[in-house]
Write an enzyme that holds these catalytic residues in place. Sequence first.
Site, PDB file in Angstrom:
ATOM      1  N   TRP A 112       0.818  -1.218   0.000  1.00 50.41           N
ATOM      2  CA  TRP A 112       0.000   0.000   0.000  1.00 50.41           C
ATOM      3  C   TRP A 112       0.848   1.262   0.000  1.00 50.41           C
ATOM      4  CZ3 TRP A 112      -4.420   0.004  -2.017  1.00 50.41           C
ATOM      5  CH2 TRP A 112      -5.283  -1.089  -1.883  1.00 50.41           C
ATOM      6  N   ASP A 188      -1.567   6.521   6.326  1.00 45.45           N
ATOM      7  CA  ASP A 188      -2.667   5.704   5.802  1.00 45.45           C
ATOM      8  C   ASP A 188      -2.949   4.624   6.849  1.00 45.45           C
ATOM      9  OD1 ASP A 188      -4.363   3.912   4.566  1.00 45.45           O
ATOM     10  OD2 ASP A 188      -3.090   3.575   2.809  1.00 45.45           O
ATOM     11  N   LYS A 212     -12.658  -1.483   6.248  1.00 43.44           N
ATOM     12  CA  LYS A 212     -11.906  -2.508   6.957  1.00 43.44           C
ATOM     13  C   LYS A 212     -12.392  -2.596   8.405  1.00 43.44           C
ATOM     14  CE  LYS A 212      -9.445  -2.664   3.166  1.00 43.44           C
ATOM     15  NZ  LYS A 212      -8.313  -1.802   2.893  1.00 43.44           N
TER      16      LYS A 212
HETATM   17  C1  LIG Z   1      -7.830  -1.231   1.516  1.00 44.20           C
HETATM   18  C2  LIG Z   1      -6.728  -0.245   1.631  1.00 44.20           C
HETATM   19  C3  LIG Z   1      -6.611   0.863   0.763  1.00 44.20           C
HETATM   20  C4  LIG Z   1      -7.501   1.037  -0.435  1.00 44.20           C
HETATM   21  O1  LIG Z   1      -8.727   1.484  -0.149  1.00 44.20           O
HETATM   22  P1  LIG Z   1      -9.808   1.712  -1.293  1.00 44.20           P
HETATM   23  O2  LIG Z   1     -10.968   2.151  -0.498  1.00 44.20           O
HETATM   24  O3  LIG Z   1     -10.000   0.439  -2.040  1.00 44.20           O
HETATM   25  O4  LIG Z   1      -9.292   2.787  -2.185  1.00 44.20           O
HETATM   26  C5  LIG Z   1      -5.584   1.752   0.970  1.00 44.20           C
HETATM   27  N1  LIG Z   1      -4.707   1.590   1.973  1.00 44.20           N
HETATM   28  C6  LIG Z   1      -4.776   0.538   2.815  1.00 44.20           C
HETATM   29  C7  LIG Z   1      -3.780   0.403   3.905  1.00 44.20           C
HETATM   30  C8  LIG Z   1      -5.783  -0.397   2.672  1.00 44.20           C
HETATM   31  O5  LIG Z   1      -5.865  -1.458   3.513  1.00 44.20           O
END
Ligand SMILES: *Cc1c(COP(=O)(O)O)cnc(C)c1O
Length: 381
Positions: A112, A188, A212
């Site tokens: 990521w 993030d 998540k």
């Molecule tokens: C799932 C995830 C994303 C992507 O998210 P989207 O909503 O699909 O754009 C970005 N960063 C991390 C750490 C993730 O787990």
Amino acid sequence: MTASMTASLSASHRPFNFSAGPSAVPEEVLTQVAAEMLDWQGSGMSVMEMSHRGKEFGSIHEAALRNLRELLQIPPNFRILFMQGGGLGENAIVPMNLSRGGAVDVVVTGAWSRKSAGEARRYADVKIAADGANAAGRHESIPPAASWQIRPDASYVHLCSNETIDGLEFQHLPDLKALGSDAPLVVDCSSHILSRTVDWSKVGLAFAGAQKNVGPAGLTLVVVREDLLGHALPICPSAFNYQTVADNNSMFNTPPTFAIYVAGLVFEWIQRFQYAGKTGLAALEQRNIDKATLLYQTLDASSLFENRVAPEARSRMNIPFFLRDERLNDDFLAGARARGLLQLKGHKSVGGMRASIYNAMPLEGVQALVSYLKDFETQHG
Ligand SMILES: *Cc1c(COP(=O)(O)O)cnc(C)c1O
């Protein structure tokens, strides 16, 4: 749905869902959403049918903001924005708002953060401050902060505090000031937000897709320090300009109202959550620690299964593991499904298995997985 199907899916009989995302939502929340679906608290409307500017949704929105701020102890000089576009959207929205077209330094600890660096390159001068990949190209440890190459003119430093695919998690956020940098830290935290406390003194901006650990896909949470607002590049769409979104209390355009409502119910669920003599986020964090410890101990004691991440970098949320004999993978997954253990297949880029054990996963779910691992090893070891 027939009556018998409804019965077979009733509370105590739902399978354990290890999906990496979108992922399990606390059952109590799903039950409440179902009960309020046709008539939210006597309004005669479903939440998805309400004006986002009406008083009913206004109260839902304000409660969600208040409860999130309280749960994460977000200081008053940070704004909470409810946006859309997900984590990948933020990979572009952050550089458009914060980079001023200048330098952006990214710490790569997995898939990521690497993706974030790639997207930011479209808007800024990106440099990789550190890359934790080993000789095999895999991420199994986090490079120590003292080794990061942060440029003096970096507009911000980006990291992913929980790498969902590789299964790595920062146990402490770095103190960039102690590393000699005044740059704000962008985090993030999509896949572990609300699983633990946050030290906001180290953070400039944190973002997370909701799907998540918070609720339905479609909502993106952004927590941003006020002094970082107001610097967007001219190309930044108005709906993604943090200043515009903040000035309009996340109502510049229609926010994802239903997702905000469900997220708000999840916040209330966390507030009343009790475990090991604790309440709220501290209780949830303790249960997350206990679940992860149980699973890692089982994997480490096994001669059939293994997790390859350095112990100090292991994620409490996403636990990739491999069968030493990969020919058994399909049997393993079929047996898991038969026991009501769903979505354990690993990410296609990593292979093997992955157990995502977010906030909504009860301890019983991890216990059921552990007993399956042991039984499978007895049969095939
Ligand atoms: C799932 C995830 C994303 C992507 O998210 P989207 O909503 O699909 O754009 C970005 N960063 C991390 C750490 C993730 O787990």
